[in-house]
Design a protein around this motif. Structure first.
Motif, PDB file in Angstrom:
ATOM      1  N   ARG A   1       7.751   6.938   7.734  1.00  0.00           N
ATOM      2  CA  ARG A   1       6.415   6.478   7.335  1.00  0.00           C
ATOM      3  C   ARG A   1       5.741   5.668   8.437  1.00  0.00           C
ATOM      4  N   PHE A   2       4.444   5.419   8.219  1.00  0.00           N
ATOM      5  CA  PHE A   2       3.657   4.656   9.176  1.00  0.00           C
ATOM      6  C   PHE A   2       3.329   3.286   8.609  1.00  0.00           C
ATOM      7  N   GLU A   3       3.515   2.261   9.448  1.00  0.00           N
ATOM      8  CA  GLU A   3       3.093   0.916   9.081  1.00  0.00           C
ATOM      9  C   GLU A   3       1.577   0.845   9.223  1.00  0.00           C
ATOM     10  N   CYS A   4       0.921   0.313   8.199  1.00  0.00           N
ATOM     11  CA  CYS A   4      -0.527   0.146   8.247  1.00  0.00           C
ATOM     12  C   CYS A   4      -0.861  -1.223   7.658  1.00  0.00           C
ATOM     13  N   ILE A   5      -1.743  -1.938   8.342  1.00  0.00           N
ATOM     14  CA  ILE A   5      -2.145  -3.271   7.908  1.00  0.00           C
ATOM     15  C   ILE A   5      -3.475  -3.172   7.176  1.00  0.00           C
ATOM     16  N   GLU A   6      -3.525  -3.747   5.976  1.00  0.00           N
ATOM     17  CA  GLU A   6      -4.811  -3.796   5.280  1.00  0.00           C
ATOM     18  C   GLU A   6      -5.682  -4.837   5.961  1.00  0.00           C
ATOM     19  N   GLU A   7      -6.872  -4.423   6.376  1.00  0.00           N
ATOM     20  CA  GLU A   7      -7.747  -5.285   7.166  1.00  0.00           C
ATOM     21  C   GLU A   7      -8.118  -6.558   6.421  1.00  0.00           C
ATOM     22  N   LYS A   8      -8.434  -6.446   5.142  1.00  0.00           N
ATOM     23  CA  LYS A   8      -8.926  -7.594   4.369  1.00  0.00           C
ATOM     24  C   LYS A   8      -7.844  -8.638   4.107  1.00  0.00           C
ATOM     25  N   THR A   9      -6.620  -8.198   3.810  1.00  0.00           N
ATOM     26  CA  THR A   9      -5.566  -9.127   3.384  1.00  0.00           C
ATOM     27  C   THR A   9      -4.512  -9.395   4.458  1.00  0.00           C
ATOM     28  N   GLY A  10      -4.427  -8.513   5.459  1.00  0.00           N
ATOM     29  CA  GLY A  10      -3.385  -8.647   6.484  1.00  0.00           C
ATOM     30  C   GLY A  10      -2.014  -8.186   6.010  1.00  0.00           C
ATOM     31  N   LYS A  11      -1.936  -7.613   4.794  1.00  0.00           N
ATOM     32  CA  LYS A  11      -0.649  -7.163   4.260  1.00  0.00           C
ATOM     33  C   LYS A  11      -0.241  -5.842   4.898  1.00  0.00           C
ATOM     34  N   LEU A  12       1.072  -5.683   5.046  1.00  0.00           N
ATOM     35  CA  LEU A  12       1.637  -4.466   5.621  1.00  0.00           C
ATOM     36  C   LEU A  12       1.967  -3.471   4.506  1.00  0.00           C
ATOM     37  N   TYR A  13       1.551  -2.217   4.693  1.00  0.00           N
ATOM     38  CA  TYR A  13       1.864  -1.138   3.762  1.00  0.00           C
ATOM     39  C   TYR A  13       2.483   0.014   4.538  1.00  0.00           C
TER      40      TYR A  13
END
Length: 198
Positions: A174-186
């Motif tokens: 999978r790919f790590e992606c950061i939510e721009e608004k919260t900074g959380k990693l998905y």
């Protein structure tokens, strides 16, 4: 059974599906697109059972989803209500039900090896089988979406719900992606459909 339902699956599979649904006396409803699932199965009050499948699926994914949900019903009937939703009983039932459909008259020849591999140990969703999911998506109507694996490192993209992410590095699958608004990693499956942002 409604003729409408048969219109959603490959013609060569229609008589087999009709026989399955007549035997099981299931209520099957075709629904508008739901972003989080392709279909579902549930027991209704009064002992009836219902399956829903999304209308936006291509005929091959629709057929796989329909059989997936019929397998839930048949596993419930055979093994009882206390089995795991996608446990060994469901897997065996899904394999058994799907096997007669795995023919070149029904599925494109290039899908058959991917389907054979998938059905050695079917998962809760065909979307988690990256190769199969990508091959099935190639048979969808063209759209303006991009897959996460096509997004460049540090590029911004958004989901159907307008949440914005920045693509990070690839892990094993999978790919790590950061939510721009919260900074959380998905973590995203490579074949998740997204919209690129400038």
């Amino acid at each position: 059974m409604q003729t409408l339902l048969l219109d959603f699956i490959p013609k060569e599979a229609q008589s087999q599906v009709e026989a399955l649904l007549t035997k099981d006396n299931l209520v099957v409803k075709v629904r508008k697109e739901r972003k989080t699932k392709h279909g579902d199965y549930r027991q209704l009050p009064g002992g009836k059972h219902q399956i829903t499948v999304n209308s936006n699926l291509n005929p091959f994914r629709f057929l796989i989803t329909l059989i997936h949900e019929i397998a839930h019903f048949e596993a419930y009937n055979t093994y009882g209500p206390f089995i795991k939703p996608h446990g060994k009983e469901w897997k065996m039932t899904f394999q058994h039900l799907m096997l007669p459909f795995l023919r070149p008259e029904i599925f494109p020849i290039e899908l058959l090896p991917l389907l054979a591999n998938h059905f050695k140990n079917p998962k809760a969703s065909s979307d988690t089988d990256t190769q199969l999911a990508l091959a099935l998506k190639q048979l969808d109507e063209p759209n303006d979406k991009t897959y996460v694996f096509e997004v460049n490192l540090n590029q911004r993209f958004k989901l159907y719900n307008d949440r914005v992410f920045i693509r990070g590095k690839k892990r094993r699958k999978r790919f790590e992606c950061i939510e721009e608004k919260t900074g959380k990693l998905y973590l995203f499956n490579p074949n998740a459909e997204v919209e690129l942002l400038e």
